[in-house]
Scaffold this active site. Structure first.
Site, short mmCIF file in Angstrom:
data_model
loop_
_atom_site.label_atom_id
_atom_site.label_comp_id
_atom_site.label_asym_id
_atom_site.label_seq_id
_atom_site.Cartn_x
_atom_site.Cartn_y
_atom_site.Cartn_z
N GLU A 154 0.87 -1.18 0.00
CA GLU A 154 0.00 0.00 0.00
C GLU A 154 0.90 1.22 0.00
O GLU A 154 1.72 1.39 0.90
CB GLU A 154 -0.90 0.01 1.24
CG GLU A 154 -1.73 -1.24 1.45
CD GLU A 154 -2.79 -1.43 0.37
OE1 GLU A 154 -3.05 -0.48 -0.39
OE2 GLU A 154 -3.31 -2.55 0.27
N CYS A 191 -1.59 9.24 3.80
CA CYS A 191 -1.57 8.86 2.38
C CYS A 191 -2.82 9.36 1.69
O CYS A 191 -2.83 9.60 0.50
CB CYS A 191 -1.45 7.36 2.26
SG CYS A 191 -2.69 6.51 3.23
#
Ligand code: NAD
Length: 978
Positions: free
Chosen positions: A734, A768
């Site tokens: 990720e 993020c």
């Protein structure tokens, strides 16, 4: 809340008073009504969908500049629906493809809206409001003026709001002179508009700023003999408003001032204690205050917000409960009328009658209390009260249509909801004898909102001082534990490292959080051996036992919730709220993956005559879990718990920037009964220890969250098959994002600006999912930039230990340097529109949050992940252009759209290429199970964390087929019926 128990005599008097009122109303000619408005309201009461669309349309209408745009929206909202508005509107719409029809339909719709706002608002400016006051006076009615404004998102707007009230008081004073004191100036005020950073976590800090802006208003009011009442808004602010009111009025300058008031909401379940406390306080103060008793106008909001967050409902669920509560509070107020002057704000006939009866019982003169009603509502009752000799004040909001929309929608909502908490007097339902019946509360019913869904651990709600105090204590405890040493853990044994990682507080870089042992390759080998050895037993345990271990860990973590959050504040520089939310997320991961592992453990069976098929999942082996620093607990817990609940064993490699939180979590696992070797705690340098392990043939899974650079490198390593390796590694990576929020031309900027600020600058932009691009459609660009920059410069930057600071430090000196150089380079290609602040704390890794404008689509500011509080604003000509700009990046993680045009949202649903897309809300803060999280393109490879597919990545699926046919005999074959 029980029904107030009135004596038979009082109840008799209530009925008599009610009859008098009803008789007065029936004698009236009837208030002038607009036929279209009545039919609109009755249609909205009958038809839920129509109601929703009407409210939404009224909400967006003022932002629609062109007639064509207005007609587009109208068609999209009411496609195929017959509108109860002037007939020609519908006719114009049906022919809207013809160029002559739009100029006919659009002005009529606008005129309808103006009619609507004239119905509920006393004018668009002070002069109109003055005319309204004169008209009210001619009918024997008094007023309280409320200035409607945009939501205050910056300190400049808060200053403007204060000034507007000072100006209002001056104008009222001038126009009233020293005439009849019965008609002296009277205003109502919302304290949340006096401080853009009002924050329930920080009541003390919020009150200090609000009080500083409130005092001059009180002084001006006092000087011109005016009354000021503080409105009550959302439940989250109630403790701040109440405390601020009491603090300021206890000051020497105001202690003997009798013309201040405050609203109390009967729909709140904890009002009895607060009302008692208010009366006690007023007694102590020695000068009466006015208490405006309302039912409460935010019922829908409060209910939705509480259910969304899993909080207890703060409001009564049923209208009858609120009605009953209202009567008992009236009783309290009239009993103590010398201390608190009752202002009975209601349109409910029985409540009015109760107040009249109580006034008589306690011997109050008409001037000792008053009734209050909203402008535009229950005009027949207003007139009746005046005729009966009571004092009536009309709450009269005024202001521009656009800022007034929220108010207007609230009024319409109240008038059109069958379940409304108010009895508005508009729907004509409660005007007969039954309107005098005693309210009979239902038993509360169970909240069904989340039935059948995974229940997230609710984040804290801060509605009084107790939570902040508890957290301060946790911070104190953690402070006392700073500077300790933490070992590696291999096979449940503490082990010394070959070096150490020293972790410092990013807000105070000389404060050592702790020293954590660091591994080298030899220790990594030991950890791997331990994990390999533990695999056989652990993988063979029944799933239920592994799930139980996760659930026990979740329980232990919940118990330690405040402490783990406090460690985040100190080691990662997180704000209180973010820190608490992260602990909740970690708990959710544990519980959710426990549930999911059990779900997946049930074999999928496909049974045919003579053939039995089953699919099952099996653990893979040893997993290497490599975690980032920005969610040092939640992401680490998520990846680790997924690895082990599936039966794998793990090596846990935390970030070197937040190793103490990880070490403490490791201890929690040990305390929860972790068997030896199942998790081996191995802090150390990523590019040596973790990279070495990643390449090792005995690693089966690499679960990584972090930067694109490292993630893609690990994907490369994972694809290689080294000697001795008999499997392909599964790499879950990720990675980063370059996330965009589109602000459409018709967006609600009162919601969009705070949404962008939270998304871009929450945790200093180090998420993020953070919004690092803002794409603005059409002419609103400059207005958005101005409000966004003002809002950004209003954020308080400083140590996150102080709850009033919303921007803390970035993680370390290297990050600070890197972000600064991005900003410096950015200034050469784009315009830095936000203010560079000179009030940053002296030590700590702080920088001013930055908003860039005039950013070209291919500029690094619009393409590279900066991972700090920097956002780039781009212009788009139209929505298609905005979507193209949003998709013009190598990443696809999160994205958002603020728009009120259904077709645009539909378009984005199909073609905004991101893993997590949000409409009309912030783009950060995904919740486990509700918003499974993760992206594609260069943002990641893997199924969404916190979603139903995630665990499958940690296992190998196996299908087993058995031929059950033996010599023509198969068990369980169904015989034909004939
Ligand atoms: P990072 O890539 O620098 O570090 C992540 C982890 O990898 C750390 O534990 C680090 O020690 C380790 N590491 C570093 N070099 C390594 C190597 N060569 N081999 C193996 N491991 C190595 O990332 P970070 O700075 O900790 O985190 C920030 C990044 O993470 C941002 O890019 C952010 O977008 C991303 N992130 C993504 C998600 C998501 O769910 N997509 C969530 C959080 C953070």
């Amino acid at each position: 809340m029980k029904t107030a128990v009135f004596s038979p005599d009082l109840e008799k008097s209530v009925q008599q008073m009610g009859q008098r009122l009803l008789a007065c109303i029936s004698g009236q000619a009837g208030a002038t009504r607009q036929v279209w408005l009545d039919s609109l309201i009755s249609r909205a009461i009958e038809d839920k969908d129509f109601r929703v669309q009407t409210l939404r349309f009224v909400d967006v209408l003022p932002t629609l500049q062109s007639s064509a745009d207005l007609v587009d929206h109208l068609k999209e909202y009411f496609d195929g629906t017959e509108l109860p508005w002037p007939a020609v509107t519908g006719w114009g719409l049906r022919h809207s493809d013809a160029p002559w029809a739009i100029p006919i339909a659009a002005p009529l719709v606008r005129a309808t809206l103006r009619g609507l706002s004239r119905r509920f608002m006393g004018g668009s400016n002070i002069n109109h409001a003055m005319d309204t006051i004169i008209r009210l006076r001619s009918k024997g009615m008094q007023y309280s003026l409320d200035l409607l404004g945009e939501a205050v998102v910056s300190e400049r707007e808060a200053d403007d709001y204060q000034q507007a009230y000072l100006d209002l008081l001056a104008s009222l004073h001038q126009s009233h002179g020293n005439e009849d004191s019965a008609y002296r100036p009277n205003v109502s005020l919302k304290l949340s508009s006096l401080y853009s950073q009002i924050n329930p976590i920080d009541p003390g800090g919020s009150i200090a700023v609000i009080a500083a802006r409130l005092r001059p208003i009180f002084t001006a009011a006092r000087d011109c003999n005016a009354c000021v009442t503080l409105d009550m808004e959302q439940y989250d602010f109630r403790h701040i408003v109440m405390q601020c009111f009491q603090d300021v009025l206890m000051e020497a300058e105001f202690r003997d001032w009798p013309d201040a008031g405050i609203a109390v909401q009967a729909y709140l379940r904890d009002t009895p204690d607060h009302l008692q406390q208010l009366i006690y306080w007023a007694d102590t103060r020695g000068t009466p205050v006015l208490v405006r008793l309302v039912r409460g106008a935010y019922w829908d909001y409060e209910t939705v917000i509480a259910r969304q967050h899993g909080w207890e409902l703060p409001v009564h669920e049923h209208k009858a409960q609120t009605d009953a509560a209202y009567e008992s509070y009236l009783s309290m107020l009239f009993e103590r009328h010398r201390t608190v002057t009752p202002a009975v704000a209601t349109h409910n006939v029985r409540s009015l009658a109760v107040a009249m009866a109580l006034a008589e019982q306690h011997g109050l003169a008409p001037d000792d209390f008053e009734f209050q009603m909203l402008f535009g509502m229950a005009d027949d009752l207003k007139q009746a009260l005046v005729e009966l000799g009571y004092r009536l004040r009309v709450y009269t909001p005024y202001g521009e249509t656009l800022p007034g929309m929220a108010y207007l929608v609230r009024r319409l909502l109240e008038n059109t909801s069958g379940q409304t908490i108010l009895d508005t007097g508009m729907a004509q339902t409660k005007r007969g004898e039954d309107s005098l019946q005693r309210p009979m509360p239902h038993l509360a019913v169970r909240d069904r909102n989340m039935d059948g869904h995974f229940q997230n651990l609710p984040v804290y709600r801060y509605t009084d001082d107790s939570r902040p105090h508890a957290f301060q204590e946790a911070l104190g405890d953690v402070h006392r534990q700073l500077g300790k040493d933490y070992p590696l853990v291999i096979n449940n044994e503490a082990a010394s490292g070959s070096g150490e990682i020293r972790s410092y507080n990013p807000a105070q870089p000389d404060e050592l959080i702790g020293s954590v042992a660091a591994a080298d390759e030899a220790l990594a080998k030991q950890a791997l051996d331990a994990a390999r050895a533990a695999f056989t037993n652990w993988s063979q345990l029944p799933v239920h036992e592994r799930a139980t271990f996760l659930r026990n860990t979740a329980t232990a973590l919940s118990r330690e919730r405040d402490h783990f959050a406090a460690w985040q504040v100190l080691e990662a520089g997180k704000h209180w709220r973010e820190a608490d939310a992260e602990v909740c997320e970690a708990v959710d991961f544990l519980n959710y993956y426990a549930d999911q592992a059990e779900r997946l453990s049930a074999e999928t069976v496909v049974e045919l005559d003579g053939e039995h098929n089953s699919v099952q999942y099996r653990p893979r082996g040893v997993g290497l879990v490599i975690a980032p620093w920005n969610f040092p607990l939640a992401i680490l817990t998520g990846m680790l718990s997924a690895t082990i609940v599936c039966g794998n064993t793990a090596i846990l490699k935390p970030s070197s920037l937040t190793p103490v939180i990880a070490a403490r979590f490791m201890q929690l696992l040990l305390d929860a009964g972790l068997p030896p070797g199942v998790v081996n705690f191995l802090p150390g340098p990523g590019d040596t220890v973790a990279a070495h392990l990643a390449a090792h043939p005995d690693i089966h899974i690499i679960a990584f969250t972090g930067s694109r650079e490292v993630g893609t490198e690990l994907l490369g390593i994972g694809a290689q098959v080294t000697p001795g390796q008999a499997h392909i590694k599964r790499v879950i990576a990720e990675m980063g994002g370059k996330n965009a929020i589109i602000i459409d031309h018709d967006a609600d900027l009162d919601a969009a600006i705070p949404g962008v600020v939270q998304s871009a600058f929450g945790y200093q932009g180090q998420k993020c999912s953070a919004a690092s691009r803002v794409i603005v459609v059409g002419d609103i660009h400059d207005a958005v930039v101005e409000r966004l920059c003002e809002a950004t410069s209003s954020l308080r930057v400083g140590d996150p230990q102080e709850p009033g600071n919303s921007i803390g430090p970035v993680i370390d000196a290297a990050a600070l340097e890197r972000i600064r150089s991005c900003i410096t380079r950015g200034k050469q290609t784009a315009h830095l529109a936000s203010m560079e602040r000179d009030d940053l704390p002296g030590s700590g890794h702080y920088l001013s949050p930055a908003v860039f404008t005039d950013v070209a689509p291919d500029d690094p500011l619009a393409q590279e992940e900066i991972f700090g509080p920097v956002t780039a604003v781009l212009r788009a000509n139209d929505f298609e252009h905005a979507l193209a700009l949003a998709n013009n990046t190598r990443y696809a993680l999160t994205g958002g759209v603020y728009s009120r045009q259904p077709s645009h949202l539909e378009r984005a649903r199909k073609d905004f290429h991101v893993g997590n897309l949000y409409f009309n809300r912030k783009i950060t803060g995904a919740l486990v199970s509700r918003q499974p999280f993760g992206g594609f393109r260069l943002s990641g490879i893997g199924s969404k964390a916190g979603g139903p597919d995630y665990l499958k990545q940690f296992m190998d699926p196996v299908c087993i087929t058995e031929n059950t046919l033996r010599r023509g005999f198969a068990p369980g074959v169904k015989k034909g019926s004939s």
